[in-house]
Motif scaffolding. Sequence first.
Motif, short mmCIF file in Angstrom:
data_model
loop_
_atom_site.label_atom_id
_atom_site.label_comp_id
_atom_site.label_asym_id
_atom_site.label_seq_id
_atom_site.Cartn_x
_atom_site.Cartn_y
_atom_site.Cartn_z
N GLY A 117 0.77 -1.13 -0.20
CA GLY A 117 -0.10 -0.07 0.03
C GLY A 117 0.69 1.09 -0.08
N ARG A 118 2.15 1.14 0.02
CA ARG A 118 3.16 2.29 -0.02
C ARG A 118 4.23 1.79 -0.78
N PRO A 119 4.96 2.81 -1.55
CA PRO A 119 5.84 2.54 -2.38
C PRO A 119 7.21 2.07 -1.59
N ALA A 120 7.58 0.86 -2.09
CA ALA A 120 8.82 0.33 -1.35
C ALA A 120 10.02 1.20 -1.64
N LEU A 121 10.74 1.28 -0.73
CA LEU A 121 12.06 2.40 -0.77
C LEU A 121 13.36 1.81 -1.58
N THR A 153 23.43 -1.94 4.70
CA THR A 153 23.24 -0.98 6.12
C THR A 153 22.16 0.16 5.84
N LEU A 154 22.09 0.83 4.63
CA LEU A 154 21.12 1.92 4.65
C LEU A 154 19.79 1.15 4.31
N LEU A 155 19.53 0.08 3.78
CA LEU A 155 18.23 -0.56 3.75
C LEU A 155 17.83 -1.02 5.24
N ARG A 156 18.83 -1.33 5.87
CA ARG A 156 18.39 -2.02 7.22
C ARG A 156 18.10 -0.76 8.14
N ARG A 157 18.67 0.33 7.84
CA ARG A 157 18.47 1.64 8.94
C ARG A 157 17.17 2.39 8.51
N HIS A 158 17.02 2.44 7.16
CA HIS A 158 15.99 3.37 6.36
C HIS A 158 14.77 2.77 5.56
N GLY A 159 14.76 1.35 5.57
CA GLY A 159 13.65 0.72 5.09
C GLY A 159 12.40 0.97 5.61
N ALA A 160 11.87 1.80 5.66
CA ALA A 160 10.59 2.30 6.62
C ALA A 160 9.38 1.36 6.25
N HIS A 161 9.51 0.73 5.02
CA HIS A 161 8.11 -0.02 4.70
C HIS A 161 8.38 -1.25 4.48
N GLY A 162 9.47 -2.01 5.26
CA GLY A 162 9.80 -3.55 5.56
C GLY A 162 10.64 -4.06 4.44
N GLU A 163 11.43 -3.06 3.99
CA GLU A 163 12.41 -3.58 3.17
C GLU A 163 13.45 -4.38 3.73
N ARG A 164 13.89 -5.52 3.00
CA ARG A 164 14.90 -6.24 3.67
C ARG A 164 16.20 -6.07 3.08
N PRO A 165 17.32 -6.11 3.77
CA PRO A 165 18.54 -5.52 3.47
C PRO A 165 19.17 -6.27 2.16
N VAL A 233 12.50 12.55 -5.66
CA VAL A 233 12.42 11.51 -4.87
C VAL A 233 11.64 11.54 -3.46
N LEU A 234 11.92 12.49 -2.90
CA LEU A 234 11.18 12.70 -1.55
C LEU A 234 9.94 12.91 -1.40
N GLY A 235 9.40 13.63 -2.61
CA GLY A 235 7.98 14.01 -2.60
C GLY A 235 7.17 12.75 -3.14
N THR A 236 7.76 12.15 -4.05
CA THR A 236 7.01 10.73 -4.49
C THR A 236 7.09 9.72 -3.67
N PHE A 237 8.16 9.32 -3.10
CA PHE A 237 8.43 7.94 -2.37
C PHE A 237 8.36 8.16 -0.91
N PHE A 238 8.65 9.19 -0.28
CA PHE A 238 8.72 9.46 1.20
C PHE A 238 8.01 10.18 1.80
N ASP A 239 6.74 10.36 1.40
CA ASP A 239 5.57 11.03 1.86
C ASP A 239 5.40 10.29 3.30
N GLY A 240 5.24 11.34 4.38
CA GLY A 240 5.09 11.14 5.71
C GLY A 240 6.31 10.50 6.31
N ILE A 241 7.46 10.53 5.77
CA ILE A 241 8.86 10.06 6.55
C ILE A 241 9.58 11.05 6.39
#
Length: 407
Positions: A117-121, A153-165, A233-241
């Motif tokens: 329901g949200r864009p993967a990062l 490392t980045l995906l682990r820290r900032h994958g706010a939508h359940g992204e695996r590293p 990028v931030l406006g399209t994929f990081f809304d609310g983050i």
Amino acid sequence: MALTDITRVEIQKAMEEYDRLGREAFLARHGFRPARRYLLVHLGRRYDSKAIVRAAHGYLPGRRSLAAAEFSGGAQHAVALLRSLGFSVAQDPPEDALTHEQLVRRITELTVNRSAGRPALYKPITLLWAMGRALRGEPRLLDWTRTEQELATLLRRHGAHGERPRPDYPVASLCRDGMWTLPDHTGEVPTAHGDAGLRRWFAEHRPRGGPARPVHDLFRHSPVTRLAVLDGVLGTFFDGIDPAPLLADVGLQDPDGDPGEAAGPLPQQPDRWVVTAAEYERGCRLIEQREARLAGERDTRTTHRLKRSRAARYLVLRRSGGRCESPRCTGQPADTTDRRQPILEVDHVLDLALGGRDHPSQMVALCPNCHAVKTRGSTREELRGLLLRVAAERHRDMRPQAAPPRP
């Protein structure tokens, strides 16, 4: 025809015309088709070599631009001239060369997984990491061991939508998008689906890779394009983050915490606070592209629409020359920030919530005193009208001048 009379000055004027008009309009104006083999490379941008030399001839006193048929030897003579003047010419240019507008559009229109329901990062994080590396002047290509370590490392820290590293997912997908390249690998890269098979392919091949060269060159050499990419990028994929922690980790966040200067510090010497007409025009086109994209969205969330454009702020600060743009300014502070930057605030003369534009034509750089008067002074309405005229005049004056007439 006297190609030997052409100097670097005329070539640079032709490149400025190319930047101002854009590739398609420039080639149409001079009657050339896109280059098949040779491109002039300058400051990370690519130009059709033969068309540039033809246009440069028209900037010689009393001369006109040359027709394609007037080149004896064609591109070979143009290339020889450019190289003799110290310019770099690339042979067999890649078919995926990008304009600034195309890059921003392709990134904001990336296909990403939205099953939750949200864009993967995955892909946005990977591109921001690549942009930070380009800004710091690090090599475009990186071995898989380091790519895997840093992206995981980045995906682990900032994958706010359940992204695996799992860096193999975004790298494989961006390769399919034409945004990433693995130059040592021949054949197709696996699709970014499945699990074991994709992981096994990257474990076996351990490919060296990085962003496609046109993407890297624009990331590296164009501050206003970097900021426009960030806006998209931030406006399209990081809304609310909150993106600040990620931007800090990839080196795109200002040390003082201001994402408006995320493309690197502005010049420290006031006489270097300049922006060329071509860069200003290109930045405005990118901002207008963003405006059109937001206007075309059906999303009614006002918080998304009111996010400020980093690219617009950058252009206004550069346009100001480091000085308050209010004609009534009685003197901005002589002090500077810790980074030796003038103390200025970029103001939307008409509030965005009231219908103002997030565009340099309605924005000004103000010192704190003038900003306070404009915000809550008794003469604020009168000053607002004056600043609107100033913003429009500064914007008009920054637009590139018309090219010399062609006989």
